[in-house]
Write a protein that holds these residues in place. Structure first.
Motif, PDB file in Angstrom:
ATOM      1  N   TRP A  26     -20.173 -18.921  41.271  1.00 55.80           N
ATOM      2  CA  TRP A  26     -18.943 -19.023  40.504  1.00 55.80           C
ATOM      3  C   TRP A  26     -18.903 -18.096  39.273  1.00 55.80           C
ATOM      4  O   TRP A  26     -19.939 -17.825  38.644  1.00 55.80           O
ATOM      5  CB  TRP A  26     -18.736 -20.467  40.014  1.00 55.80           C
ATOM      6  CG  TRP A  26     -18.574 -21.454  41.136  1.00 55.80           C
ATOM      7  CD1 TRP A  26     -17.837 -21.308  42.272  1.00 55.80           C
ATOM      8  CD2 TRP A  26     -19.169 -22.761  41.221  1.00 55.80           C
ATOM      9  NE1 TRP A  26     -17.926 -22.428  43.069  1.00 55.80           N
ATOM     10  CE2 TRP A  26     -18.738 -23.337  42.441  1.00 55.80           C
ATOM     11  CE3 TRP A  26     -20.018 -23.496  40.389  1.00 55.80           C
ATOM     12  CZ2 TRP A  26     -19.118 -24.621  42.843  1.00 55.80           C
ATOM     13  CZ3 TRP A  26     -20.396 -24.775  40.792  1.00 55.80           C
ATOM     14  CH2 TRP A  26     -19.957 -25.323  42.007  1.00 55.80           C
ATOM     15  N   CYS A  27     -17.707 -17.661  38.898  1.00 55.25           N
ATOM     16  CA  CYS A  27     -17.516 -16.841  37.701  1.00 55.25           C
ATOM     17  C   CYS A  27     -17.902 -17.670  36.469  1.00 55.25           C
ATOM     18  O   CYS A  27     -17.720 -18.890  36.464  1.00 55.25           O
ATOM     19  CB  CYS A  27     -16.047 -16.448  37.534  1.00 55.25           C
ATOM     20  SG  CYS A  27     -15.281 -15.737  38.988  1.00 55.25           S
ATOM     21  N   CYS A  52     -15.710 -20.752  35.102  1.00 54.41           N
ATOM     22  CA  CYS A  52     -14.979 -21.423  36.190  1.00 54.41           C
ATOM     23  C   CYS A  52     -15.131 -22.934  36.037  1.00 54.41           C
ATOM     24  O   CYS A  52     -16.220 -23.441  35.743  1.00 54.41           O
ATOM     25  CB  CYS A  52     -15.535 -20.990  37.540  1.00 54.41           C
ATOM     26  SG  CYS A  52     -14.832 -21.917  38.920  1.00 54.41           S
ATOM     27  N   ASP A 108     -15.374 -25.102  38.179  1.00 55.31           N
ATOM     28  CA  ASP A 108     -16.240 -25.729  39.184  1.00 55.31           C
ATOM     29  C   ASP A 108     -17.643 -26.031  38.648  1.00 55.31           C
ATOM     30  O   ASP A 108     -18.289 -26.980  39.096  1.00 55.31           O
ATOM     31  CB  ASP A 108     -16.326 -24.838  40.431  1.00 55.31           C
ATOM     32  CG  ASP A 108     -14.961 -24.685  41.119  1.00 55.31           C
ATOM     33  OD1 ASP A 108     -14.026 -25.430  40.738  1.00 55.31           O
ATOM     34  OD2 ASP A 108     -14.829 -23.847  42.021  1.00 55.31           O
ATOM     35  N   CYS A 133     -14.135 -21.149  46.869  1.00 52.87           N
ATOM     36  CA  CYS A 133     -15.102 -21.137  45.767  1.00 52.87           C
ATOM     37  C   CYS A 133     -15.620 -22.556  45.563  1.00 52.87           C
ATOM     38  O   CYS A 133     -16.834 -22.807  45.508  1.00 52.87           O
ATOM     39  CB  CYS A 133     -14.438 -20.662  44.475  1.00 52.87           C
ATOM     40  SG  CYS A 133     -13.861 -18.964  44.555  1.00 52.87           S
ATOM     41  N   ASN A 173      -7.201 -25.700  41.548  1.00 52.10           N
ATOM     42  CA  ASN A 173      -6.949 -24.644  40.564  1.00 52.10           C
ATOM     43  C   ASN A 173      -5.619 -23.953  40.848  1.00 52.10           C
ATOM     44  O   ASN A 173      -5.332 -22.881  40.329  1.00 52.10           O
ATOM     45  CB  ASN A 173      -8.098 -23.626  40.530  1.00 52.10           C
ATOM     46  CG  ASN A 173      -8.412 -23.100  41.928  1.00 52.10           C
ATOM     47  OD1 ASN A 173      -7.627 -23.287  42.850  1.00 52.10           O
ATOM     48  ND2 ASN A 173      -9.546 -22.444  42.063  1.00 52.10           N
ATOM     49  N   GLY A 177      -8.832 -19.084  45.117  1.00 49.98           N
ATOM     50  CA  GLY A 177      -9.760 -18.297  44.321  1.00 49.98           C
ATOM     51  C   GLY A 177     -10.571 -17.353  45.181  1.00 49.98           C
ATOM     52  O   GLY A 177     -10.625 -16.145  44.939  1.00 49.98           O
ATOM     53  N   CYS A 211      -9.241 -21.860  37.410  1.00 54.63           N
ATOM     54  CA  CYS A 211      -9.758 -20.588  37.900  1.00 54.63           C
ATOM     55  C   CYS A 211      -9.517 -19.579  36.788  1.00 54.63           C
ATOM     56  O   CYS A 211      -8.412 -19.094  36.605  1.00 54.63           O
ATOM     57  CB  CYS A 211      -9.016 -20.167  39.163  1.00 54.63           C
ATOM     58  SG  CYS A 211      -9.425 -18.483  39.683  1.00 54.63           S
ATOM     59  N   VAL A 212     -10.593 -19.300  36.054  1.00 53.36           N
ATOM     60  CA  VAL A 212     -10.415 -18.445  34.870  1.00 53.36           C
ATOM     61  C   VAL A 212     -10.177 -16.989  35.256  1.00 53.36           C
ATOM     62  O   VAL A 212      -9.695 -16.198  34.457  1.00 53.36           O
ATOM     63  CB  VAL A 212     -11.630 -18.557  33.926  1.00 53.36           C
ATOM     64  CG1 VAL A 212     -11.705 -19.952  33.332  1.00 53.36           C
ATOM     65  CG2 VAL A 212     -12.924 -18.208  34.669  1.00 53.36           C
ATOM     66  N   THR A 213     -10.483 -16.646  36.486  1.00 53.25           N
ATOM     67  CA  THR A 213     -10.344 -15.250  36.894  1.00 53.25           C
ATOM     68  C   THR A 213      -8.923 -14.919  37.363  1.00 53.25           C
ATOM     69  O   THR A 213      -8.331 -13.940  36.925  1.00 53.25           O
ATOM     70  CB  THR A 213     -11.363 -14.927  37.999  1.00 53.25           C
ATOM     71  OG1 THR A 213     -12.662 -15.187  37.476  1.00 53.25           O
ATOM     72  CG2 THR A 213     -11.273 -13.477  38.447  1.00 53.25           C
ATOM     73  N   PHE A 214      -8.369 -15.751  38.244  1.00 50.77           N
ATOM     74  CA  PHE A 214      -7.046 -15.431  38.779  1.00 50.77           C
ATOM     75  C   PHE A 214      -5.915 -16.209  38.108  1.00 50.77           C
ATOM     76  O   PHE A 214      -4.753 -15.870  38.265  1.00 50.77           O
ATOM     77  CB  PHE A 214      -7.034 -15.632  40.300  1.00 50.77           C
ATOM     78  CG  PHE A 214      -7.985 -14.704  40.988  1.00 50.77           C
ATOM     79  CD1 PHE A 214      -7.703 -13.341  41.052  1.00 50.77           C
ATOM     80  CD2 PHE A 214      -9.191 -15.166  41.486  1.00 50.77           C
ATOM     81  CE1 PHE A 214      -8.605 -12.464  41.635  1.00 50.77           C
ATOM     82  CE2 PHE A 214     -10.094 -14.291  42.063  1.00 50.77           C
ATOM     83  CZ  PHE A 214      -9.807 -12.933  42.140  1.00 50.77           C
TER      84      PHE A 214
HETATM   85  S1  SF4 Z   1     -12.465 -16.911  41.386  1.00 54.36           S
HETATM   86 FE1  SF4 Z   1     -11.675 -18.587  40.208  1.00 54.36          FE
HETATM   87  S2  SF4 Z   1     -12.209 -20.385  41.388  1.00 54.36           S
HETATM   88 FE2  SF4 Z   1     -13.428 -18.736  42.154  1.00 54.36          FE
HETATM   89  S3  SF4 Z   1     -15.343 -18.863  41.021  1.00 54.36           S
HETATM   90 FE3  SF4 Z   1     -14.059 -17.448  39.940  1.00 54.36          FE
HETATM   91  S4  SF4 Z   1     -13.021 -18.681  38.452  1.00 54.36           S
HETATM   92 FE4  SF4 Z   1     -13.852 -20.076  39.948  1.00 54.36          FE
END
Ligand code: SF4
Ligand SMILES: Cc1ncc(C[n+]2csc(CCOP(=O)(O)OP(=O)(O)O)c2C)c(N)n1
Ligand SMILES: [Mg+2]
Lengths: 283, 578
Positions: free
Chosen positions: A28-29, A32, A34, A63, A133, A137, A212-215
Motif C-alpha cells: 500500500w501507498c 493509505c 488500508d 489494494c 475508498n 485503487g 485512497c490518498v493517491t487517487f
Molecule cells: S492506490 Fe489508493 S487504495 Fe491503493 S494503496 Fe494506494 S492509496 Fe491505497
C-alpha cells in the motif's frame, strides 16, 4: 452495551495485536487508509483473543484485498469479487473457524455485488469488512459504485452522473444481521466494530471508510467529516431504515443488529454409510 | 437393430409417445424396471417438446439379453397413447417395414412418419376400452399391453406397478384392472418379432442414470460439500446428492450463480473437505476464471460438466460432445489441470470417483466431462465397477519447521496444512508466489511454480485407466465419452475377434500423455477419430497433442441425434475390407 445477544468474550489466551501481523511489508501507498484497517483488525483479534490459526482472512482483488498475507492467520486471496463465496464454503465446511472477509468497494459492490445480496440473506456466520475508498485503487483511479456522480475521471470524463450505491441500505434490505460503519483513521473504533461483528451471530457487515490518498487525495478530509451517529443501535429494521434516511455517509457506529440465528447446514436425523445407497440401484 | 421375420431377437426398442400428462414416462420407467426384474438389461431415454411441463413426451425403452452400449437406430414398436404433436419426434423415432405401430386411440389420422415407413399398424383403442373403468389410465393399460408383448411375467409387472402406488397416488384396484385390460388387449396385436428371454442366472444388475452414478461416485470418494446452480442436464446430480449428503454428514448448497458455486467449493476444499460442483456448458464457461484460481492456489476440486448442445443456450435437453475445447483449453494462463470423461453410464461412477481421488492427490481441479445422453439415460447394467484406488490429499497435521505451502518437492505436490493447524498458516493465492506463498512477480518464482504445477500432473502415474483399449488391429478407432458405447458396439459387430480394429476410448483427456498414447497407437496404419461435434474438437485436440499425421481421419457429427451406428459400421466395413 444495549445488546443481550453478545456473549462476553473471555480470551483463552492473551495476545497482543502484533501476534496477528505477518512480516510481509504491505504494498500500500504511504498514508493509505488500508494500513490502519489492518491495525484495527489486529487489535480486534487481540481483543477477541482468538488463536491466529483458528481464523481465516478471505479477500478478493484490489489494494484492500491484499490484506490476508499481512496477517498471521490463515488467508485466502482469491479472484476479483468472489471473496464471499470462498468464505461461505470455508465456514459451512468448518463452522468452528472464525471467518473474516475483506473487500473493496469495486470488489464487493460491483463485480461481487450479487454475492453481497445473497450473503446478507443467507446469513452465514461471517464478518464482512468492505474498505470503501469510492474508487478503484488498484487499477489506478476509475469510478466505483460508491463514487460521487460528478467525480471527474479518465473513464467517465466529467463524472459518471450515476447515483452512488448505498451499501448500508442495501445490506439492511437484503437481510444482513449486523450493520456498522467505521473510519480507518480510528483504528480503535475499527477494532471495536470488527470484534463486535465477529462475536455477533450471522452475517455481519462493516463498512470502513478507508481513504485512497493517491487517487482521491481529497479524502484526507474525511477525518474531519466522520462522527458518531447520534442514534443508538436498533434491533428494528424499519427504524434502521429511518436512521439511514438522514445518513450523509459519514456517521459511524453500529446501526443495526438482528436476532436471527445464523444459517447452519441441516443434517439428517439418521446418518448412514455411503454403501447403503447401493440398495437404491440394485435391481 | 436385429429384427428378423422369424426367431427370437436379442434386443428390442420400444417408443412410447403421448401428449402432456398422459403418463408416457411412467410407462417407460415401469416397463424398464419390470423387464429388469425379469432379468433383461436395457435403458430408457426421455425426450420432450419445448414446454416446461405438460408438453408431448416420448420414452424410448430398449431391452436386451445383454448390456446395451448404444441407442438403437430403428424402433421395433411405437405405441402412441395419443397422436397429438407426435411428428415432433419424427427424426428420433425411425420406423421401417418390420416395425409395429400400436395406436392407443381409434379414428385418427396417422402421421407421415408412420404411414411412410411401411410399418404394420394395430388399432388398439385403449381409450375406448377404459371408458368402462372409471379412473382407469391409458398409460397403465399400455404398460400391461407392452409387458405382455415382450413376455414379461405378469406378476413382476404387477409388483413394479404396486411400488409406484404411493408415489403416484394411484388407486390400486382401478390400476390393476387397467393393467389387466392392457394385458388382454395384447391379443389384438401380432408381433413380427419376439424378444429372447433373459439369461436364467443373471448377475447383479443396477438400474441407474449417469447423473446418479456420478453422484454416487463422488460420495464414495469422500465428497462432502457441493455448491451448485441448477442447469439442465446436470441438475439430477444435485437433486440426487442433496438429501444423501445430509445423511453422510455433508451438505449441498444452492448458490446464487456458478461464480459462487465454484468459489464456495474452492473454499470448502481449502478448509479440508473434498468438494464438487456440477454444471453444463454455460456454467462451465462462468467457472473458468476460478478454475484458474484453483490451479494457481493448488486447491483440489471436481467440476462435473454434463454437456448439452451449444453454443449459448443451444439445445439444453440433447447431447453433444462440444465442451471439450472449453474444458481442455478454457483456462487463462498456463494452467495444467485434469479433464476426465466417463465412457458409459456405469463408468460415470468410477470416473467421477477417480476424478475426486486425482484432484485430492494432485491438488488441482478436475473436470469430468459427462453428457446428457449418459447423465439422463436410465440404464439397467451390470454392477458398476468398484474402485480400489486410494488417493488422498497430503495433509500436514503437525508443523515442525517453517511451513512452505508451495514447497518445490520432487513430485510437485506440496503437503497442505488446513486452517486450525498451529504454525501452518499461509495465504492461498491466485497471485504468483514464492514457495512460502508470498506474492511474487519474480521470473524465478514464476518459472519454478509453473514447472511444479505442470510436473505434478505430467509425472504422475495414471496407470492403465487413462483409456479403455481393446483389440490390436492395424486400424485404430479413437473416441471418447458417450460415443464410446456406439463405437464399441459397431466395432464388435465388424470385428468380433478384435484382430482388425484397435479401439481406444480415452478417459484421461488432460494432461495429455503423448508417450503412452504413441505406444498404444504403434503400428496403426489408419486412425478413425469418432466424436459428436460439428467442429471436430476431439480430432483437433488429438492432432494438437499427438503424432497422428496423415493416418487420421475424422468422423464427426453434431447433436442432437446420437452418432449413427449404421454410418459408422459402413465406414469400418469399408476400411476393414480394403
Ligand atoms: S492506490 Fe489508493 S487504495 Fe491503493 S494503496 Fe494506494 S492509496 Fe491505497
Ligand atoms: C475479473 C477481473 N476483472 C478486472 C480486474 C482488474 N481489477 C483489479 S482490482 C480492481 C478494482 C478494485 O477496486 P476496489 O475493490 O475498490 O479495491 P481498491 O483497489 O480500491 O482497494 C479491478 C477492476 C481483475 N483483477 N479481475
Ligand atoms: Mg476501492
Amino acid at each position: 452495551m444495549n445488546n443481550i445477544l453478545v456473549p462476553p468474550t473471555i480470551p483463552v489466551n492473551t495476545f497482543i495485536p502484533k501476534d496477528y501481523k505477518s512480516s510481509i511489508k504491505p504494498v500500500w501507498c504511504p498514508g493509505c487508509g488500508d494500513h490502519t484497517v489492518l491495525m484495527g483488525f489486529t487489535k480486534a483479534m487481540a481483543k477477541l483473543g482468538l488463536n491466529p490459526e483458528d481464523a481465516v482472512v478471505v479477500s478478493g482483488i484490489g489494494c484492500s484485498s491484499r490484506i490476508p498475507a499481512y496477517t498471521k492467520c490463515y488467508g485466502f486471496h482469491g479472484v476479483h469479487g468472489r471473496s464471499l463465496p470462498i468464505a461461505a464454503g470455508i465456514k459451512l465446511a468448518h463452522p468452528e473457524l472464525s471467518v473474516l472477509v475483506f473487500s473493496g468497494d469495486g470488489d464487493g459492490y460491483s463485480i461481487g455485488g450479487n454475492h453481497f445480496l445473497h450473503a446478507c440473506r443467507r446469513n452465514i456466520n461471517l464478518t464482512y469488512v468492505v474498505m470503501d475508498n469510492q474508487v478503484y485503487g488498484m487499477t489506478k483511479g476509475q469510478p466505483s459504485p460508491t463514487t460521487e456522480p460528478d467525480w471527474d475521471n479518465g473513464m467517465a470524463p466529467g463524472g459518471t452522473n450515476l447515483r452512488p450505491f448505498q451499501p448500508l441500505v442495501i445490506a439492511l434490505a437484503a437481510g444482513a444481521n449486523f450493520i456498522a460503519r467505521g473510519f480507518s483513521g480510528d483504528s480503535n473504533g475499527t477494532a471495536d466494530l470488527i470484534a463486535e461483528a465477529v462475536t455477533h451471530p450471522g452475517f455481519s457487515f462493516v463498512e470502513i471508510l478507508s481513504p485512497c490518498v493517491t487517487f482521491r487525495p481529497e479524502q484526507r478530509a474525511w477525518k474531519d467529516m466522520v462522527r458518531s451517529a447520534p442514534v443508538k443501535t436498533t434491533f428494528d429494521r424499519g427504524q434502521a431504515a429511518r436512521h439511514l434516511a438522514t445518513d450523509d455517509g459519514f456517521y459511524t457506529g453500529v446501526l443495526f443488529r438482528d436476532t436471527r440465528p445464523a444459517f447452519e447446514p441441516p443434517k439428517a436425523k439418521t446418518q448412514v454409510e455411503v454403501s447403503d445407497f447401493n440398495q437404491e440401484f440394485i435391481v | 437393430m436385429t429384427s428378423s421375420q422369424s426367431g427370437k431377437i436379442k434386443r428390442i426398442a420400444i417408443a412410447v409417445v403421448g401428449s402432456g400428462g398422459s403418463g408416457v414416462m411412467t410407462v417407460g420407467d415401469l416397463l424398464l424396471r419390470s423387464a429388469a426384474k425379469a432379468g433383461w438389461y436395457g435403458m430408457m431415454r426421455r425426450s420432450s417438446g419445448p414446454q416446461i411441463r405438460g408438453g408431448e413426451a416420448a420414452a424410448y425403452v430398449e431391452l436386451s439379453t445383454s448390456p446395451l452400449e448404444s441407442p438403437c437406430e430403428y424402433f421395433n414398436i411405437l405405441l402412441a397413447l395419443d397422436w397429438k404433436n407426435v411428428e415432433r419426434f419424427a427424426s428420433e423415432i425411425a420406423l421401417d417395414k418390420d416395425s409395429v405401430v400400436i395406436s392407443g386411440e381409434a379414428g385418427v389420422e396417422f402421421p407421415e412418419m408412420v404411414t411412410d415407413s411401411g410399418a404394420k399398424i394395430w388399432d388398439v383403442d385403449l381409450k375406448a376400452m377404459l371408458k368402462k373403468l372409471k379412473g382407469g389410465r391409458t398409460n397403465i393399460a399400455a404398460l400391461g399391453l407392452l409387458g405382455k408383448l415382450i413376455g414379461c411375467p405378469a406378476n413382476i409387472v404387477r409388483n413394479t406397478l404396486e411400488n409406484k402406488f404411493s408415489a403416484k397416488a394411484l388407486d390400486p384396484e382401478v390400476s390393476f384392472a387397467a393393467l389387466e385390460l392392457g394385458v388382454q388387449a395384447a391379443s389384438q396385436v401380432e408381433l413380427i418379432m419376439e424378444l429372447a428371454p433373459p439369461a436364467a442366472d443373471a448377475e447383479e444388475r443396477w438400474a441407474i442414470t449417469g447423473n446418479q452414478a456420478a453422484g454416487l461416485g463422488a460420495l464414495r470418494a469422500g465428497v462432502r460439500f457441493v455448491a451448485a446452480y441448477p442447469i439442465t442436464p446436470a441438475t439430477e446430480i444435485l437433486e440426487w446428492m442433496s438429501p444423501r449428503l445430509r445423511k453422510v454428514g455433508g451438505f449441498l448448497l444452492q448458490a446464487e450463480d456458478e461464480l459462487a458455486s465454484i468459489n464456495m467449493s474452492i473454499g470448502a476444499s481449502y478448509s479440508g473437505v473434498p468438494a464438487l460442483t456440477a454444471t453444463s456448458g454455460p456454467g462451465l464457461a462462468l467457472m473458468s476464471e476460478s478454475l484458474g484460481l484453483a490451479v494457481a492456489a493448488e486447491i483440489p476440486l471436481v467440476v462435473v460438466n454434463v454437456m448439452r448442445g451449444g453454443p449459448s443456450t443451444g439445445i439444453p435437453t440433447k447431447s453433444e460432445q462440444t465442451d471439450l475445447n472449453l474444458a481442455v483449453h478454457g483456462l487463462h494462463g498456463d494452467a495444467p489441470h485434469l479433464v476426465l470423461a466417463p465412457h458409459s453410464i456405469p463408468d460415470c461412477l468410477w470416473t467421477t470417483q477417480w476424478a475426486v481421488n486425482l484432484a485430492e492427490k494432485l491438488q488441482t481441479p478436475a473436470i469430468v466431462l459427462s453428457d446428457q445422453s449418459l447423465g439422463q439415460t436410465l440404464a439397467v447394467t451390470k454392477r458398476p465397477r468398484d474402485s480400489t484406488i486410494k488417493a488422498e490429499r497430503e495433509v500436514l497435521k503437525k508443523v515442525t519447521e517453517k511451513y512452505k505451502r508451495y514447497a518445490l518437492t520432487d513430485s510437485g505436490v506440496s503437503p497442505m496444512t488446513l486452517p486450525g493447524t498451529p504454525d501452518g498458516q499461509y495465504t492461498a493465492d491466485g497471485l504468483e508466489h514464492t514457495p512460502e506463498g508470498t506474492p511474487s512477480s519474480m521470473v524465478e518464482d514464476h518459472d519454478a511454480q509453473l514447472e511444479k504445477r505442470d510436473r505434478k500432473l505430467r509425472n504422475f502415474d495414471y496407470g492403465d485407466d487413462w483409456a479403455e483399449i481393446t483389440g490390436d488391429g492395424k486400424i485404430a478407432v479413437i473416441t471418447w465419452g458417450s460415443t464410446g458405447g456406439t463405437v464399441r458396439e459397431a466395432v464388435s459387430q465388424i470385428d468380433p475377434e478384435g484382430n482388425k480394429i484397435r479401439l481406444m476410448v480415452i478417459r484421461l483427456l488432460s494432461p495429455a500423455q503423448p508417450d503412452i498414447f504413441k505406444k498404444a497407437l504403434e503400428n496403426a496404419e489408419r486412425v478413425l477419430v469418432v466424436e459428436q461435434s460439428y467442429g471436430a474438437q476431439f480430432y483437433r485436440y488429438l492432432r494438437g497433442y499427438f503424432e497422428l499425421d496423415e493416418r487420421a481421419e475424422s468422423f464427426s457429427k453434431p447433436g442432437p441425434l446420437p452418432i449413427s451406428s449404421t454410418m459408422l459400421r459402413d465406414k469400418l466395413q469399408e476400411w476393414t475390407t480394403v
